[in-house]
Scaffold this motif. Structure first.
Motif, PDB file in Angstrom:
ATOM      1  N   UNK A  57       0.838  -1.201   0.000  1.00  0.00           N
ATOM      2  CA  UNK A  57       0.000   0.000   0.000  1.00  0.00           C
ATOM      3  C   UNK A  57       0.873   1.251   0.000  1.00  0.00           C
ATOM      4  N   UNK A  58       0.435   2.250  -0.774  1.00  0.00           N
ATOM      5  CA  UNK A  58       1.190   3.498  -0.898  1.00  0.00           C
ATOM      6  C   UNK A  58       0.229   4.687  -0.806  1.00  0.00           C
ATOM      7  N   UNK A  59       0.802   5.867  -0.650  1.00  0.00           N
ATOM      8  CA  UNK A  59      -0.011   7.078  -0.567  1.00  0.00           C
ATOM      9  C   UNK A  59       0.718   8.251  -1.208  1.00  0.00           C
ATOM     10  N   UNK A  60      -0.013   9.037  -1.985  1.00  0.00           N
ATOM     11  CA  UNK A  60       0.523  10.249  -2.607  1.00  0.00           C
ATOM     12  C   UNK A  60      -0.310  11.440  -2.156  1.00  0.00           C
ATOM     13  N   UNK A  61       0.346  12.507  -1.729  1.00  0.00           N
ATOM     14  CA  UNK A  61      -0.385  13.704  -1.317  1.00  0.00           C
ATOM     15  C   UNK A  61      -0.448  14.689  -2.472  1.00  0.00           C
ATOM     16  N   UNK A  62      -1.623  15.332  -2.614  1.00  0.00           N
ATOM     17  CA  UNK A  62      -1.812  16.370  -3.609  1.00  0.00           C
ATOM     18  C   UNK A  62      -1.917  17.712  -2.896  1.00  0.00           C
ATOM     19  N   UNK A  63      -1.688  18.798  -3.630  1.00  0.00           N
ATOM     20  CA  UNK A  63      -1.796  20.130  -3.037  1.00  0.00           C
ATOM     21  C   UNK A  63      -3.258  20.457  -2.723  1.00  0.00           C
ATOM     22  N   UNK A  64      -3.456  21.271  -1.690  1.00  0.00           N
ATOM     23  CA  UNK A  64      -4.808  21.670  -1.305  1.00  0.00           C
ATOM     24  C   UNK A  64      -5.579  22.217  -2.507  1.00  0.00           C
ATOM     25  N   UNK A  65      -6.812  21.759  -2.668  1.00  0.00           N
ATOM     26  CA  UNK A  65      -7.679  22.266  -3.719  1.00  0.00           C
ATOM     27  C   UNK A  65      -7.540  21.575  -5.060  1.00  0.00           C
ATOM     28  N   UNK A  66      -6.513  20.748  -5.219  1.00  0.00           N
ATOM     29  CA  UNK A  66      -6.351  20.069  -6.504  1.00  0.00           C
ATOM     30  C   UNK A  66      -7.464  19.042  -6.702  1.00  0.00           C
ATOM     31  N   UNK A  67      -7.921  18.957  -7.953  1.00  0.00           N
ATOM     32  CA  UNK A  67      -9.094  18.131  -8.233  1.00  0.00           C
ATOM     33  C   UNK A  67      -8.759  17.032  -9.235  1.00  0.00           C
ATOM     34  N   UNK A  68      -9.742  16.683 -10.076  1.00  0.00           N
ATOM     35  CA  UNK A  68      -9.655  15.488 -10.918  1.00  0.00           C
ATOM     36  C   UNK A  68      -8.503  15.527 -11.922  1.00  0.00           C
ATOM     37  N   UNK A  69      -8.303  16.685 -12.559  1.00  0.00           N
ATOM     38  CA  UNK A  69      -7.237  16.773 -13.560  1.00  0.00           C
ATOM     39  C   UNK A  69      -5.877  16.505 -12.919  1.00  0.00           C
ATOM     40  N   UNK A  70      -5.658  17.064 -11.727  1.00  0.00           N
ATOM     41  CA  UNK A  70      -4.393  16.854 -11.028  1.00  0.00           C
ATOM     42  C   UNK A  70      -4.245  15.399 -10.584  1.00  0.00           C
ATOM     43  N   UNK A  71      -5.359  14.805 -10.151  1.00  0.00           N
ATOM     44  CA  UNK A  71      -5.318  13.406  -9.724  1.00  0.00           C
ATOM     45  C   UNK A  71      -4.959  12.497 -10.890  1.00  0.00           C
ATOM     46  N   UNK A  72      -5.555  12.747 -12.050  1.00  0.00           N
ATOM     47  CA  UNK A  72      -5.253  11.919 -13.220  1.00  0.00           C
ATOM     48  C   UNK A  72      -3.830  12.172 -13.700  1.00  0.00           C
ATOM     49  N   UNK A  73      -3.359  13.420 -13.612  1.00  0.00           N
ATOM     50  CA  UNK A  73      -1.969  13.715 -13.976  1.00  0.00           C
ATOM     51  C   UNK A  73      -1.005  12.930 -13.072  1.00  0.00           C
ATOM     52  N   UNK A  74      -1.315  12.874 -11.782  1.00  0.00           N
ATOM     53  CA  UNK A  74      -0.489  12.097 -10.856  1.00  0.00           C
ATOM     54  C   UNK A  74      -0.588  10.611 -11.158  1.00  0.00           C
TER      55      UNK A  74
END
Length: 404
Positions: A57-74
């Motif tokens: 199991x792993x975890x990636x943090x995104x910047x506050x407020x980032x949404x679907x486009x950022x999630x798919x980019x990650x």
């Protein structure tokens, strides 16, 4: 010369919610899961991606407020880093509502996107989010076929007597007001697995499928096709659910507005988010928590379970009208697969159908031992079959991709 092994054919499956993105890569030939995960709290504080890869199991943090486009980019970056992109042949998208436009999964083009947009009025919490995921994936995976798989498609075989409401016909003709049903990919999958289990062709089999999770629905399946289902125009109709009321007297709307000064938004919030198991028990929408409280003697928790099971058993019995003959009752979904208490309560109330619960088999089914939970001498079987909606999406996407 020895035959060379064929290259793996992987499909990226996306299930996009308003603030979440569930994803998985599956092998379209074996159904093996390569990677899976969930991006949650999208568009708000501390969004993150949790995923499982090679048993870890792993975890990636995104910047506050980032949404679907950022999630798919990650997600794209993750796929590239793990060298998973070369075997991808398609992206499969779960789309909640296809209205009457779609009776099967389809390759996404501008016309399909337009139809999904038009149907958004019927699923305002779901379709716009599904569209966000589709457009972000189209941008990220330019060369891959994108396929839409609809929750409602399996139920498009229902006859008018099952899907029409007793309202002015113009509401159906002009605005599409009718029962559509949901959980179609789940009901379709478990029906196919049940036919294999009873060793009978699907097109000659009659099943009642109960998909029980935070959302719940029952489907009557005759000769392999959906002929009736409990959810309606929206996923609110039908059974008692985790936080949804299920079917109620429509006169409640007048009472709440005129006597208690509820707004439309408050009524929607009440029926979708504060009712069901949560509303009755006043404890939780989690069946496990309610079962534990009921065993400890909490009377409201016990009442919540009893109401849940009574309404479910009553709905199952009603579907003998369109079926007339039943080969098996199927339990699936998080509650259906794991709650031996609820399965036994329901089966006990359906003894007149020829069902008799096998306590030992029912208990064992909690531990992943899917199969029959009634006694072999029963005229009708009850089965526990784990659902696999992601596999249906991956399979359909792979078939359509190969046709291009």
């Amino acid at each position: 010369m020895p035959m060379q092994p064929s290259s793996p054919q992987h499909v990226l499956v996306l299930n996009c919610g308003s603030s979440s993105l569930k994803f998985a890569i599956l092998d379209a030939t074996t159904s093996a899961e390569i990677i899976s995960g969930l991006a949650e709290r999208l568009g708000s504080h501390s969004p993150l991606i949790k995923y499982k890869f090679q048993g870890e199991k792993h975890q990636l943090e995104l910047a506050d407020g980032q949404a679907h486009a950022a999630a798919i980019a990650s997600l794209v970056q993750l796929i590239n880093e793990q060298h998973l992109a070369s075997h991808l042949i398609a992206v499969g998208h779960r789309v909640v509502h296809g209205g009457e436009h779609f009776t099967e999964s389809v390759l996404i083009d501008d016309n399909v996107l337009s139809a999904i947009e038009k149907t958004a009025a019927l699923a305002p919490l779901h379709n716009p989010a599904n569209l966000l995921g589709i457009r972000a994936a189209q941008h990220a995976f330019v060369t891959l076929p994108q396929v839409a798989v609809f929750d409602t498609a399996f139920h498009q075989s229902m006859p008018k007597v099952a899907y029409l409401y007793a309202l002015p016909y113009s509401l159906y003709r002009e605005h599409g007001v009718r029962r559509y049903g949901f959980h179609g990919t789940s009901h379709y999958y478990v029906a196919g697995e049940a036919a294999k289990f009873i060793k009978k062709p699907l097109l000659e089999s009659n099943f009642i499928s109960a998909h029980l999770g935070n959302g719940c629905s029952v489907c009557a399946i005759k000769n392999g096709k959906s002929v009736d289902t409990s959810m309606g125009l929206t996923p609110l109709e039908g059974l008692v659910m985790g936080t949804r009321s299920g079917s109620i007297d429509p006169g409640l709307f007048t009472f709440l507005t005129q006597q208690l000064n509820y707004s439309v938004e408050q009524i929607d919030d009440l029926l979708n988010k504060k009712s069901g198991l949560l509303g009755i028990s006043e404890l939780s929408n989690d069946c496990r928590t309610i079962e534990e409280a009921a065993v400890a003697g909490n009377q409201q928790a016990l009442l919540a379970l009893d109401i849940f099971c009574y309404r479910l058993a009553k709905q199952i019995a009603a579907y003998m009208v369109p079926l007339q003959r039943l080969d098996a009752l199927i339990f699936t979904g998080g509650i259906g697969e794991n709650s031996d208490i609820i399965r036994e309560k329901v089966i006990t109330q359906l003894g007149f159908l020829g069902l008799n619960c096998d306590p030992q088999a029912n208990l064992q089914a909690r531990f992943g031992n899917a199969g029959m939970i009634t006694k072999p001498s029963n005229t009708v079987s009850a089965l526990v079959i784990p659902t696999n909606e992601e596999w249906v999406i991956a399979h359909d996407a792979a078939v359509i991709a190969k046709e291009q």
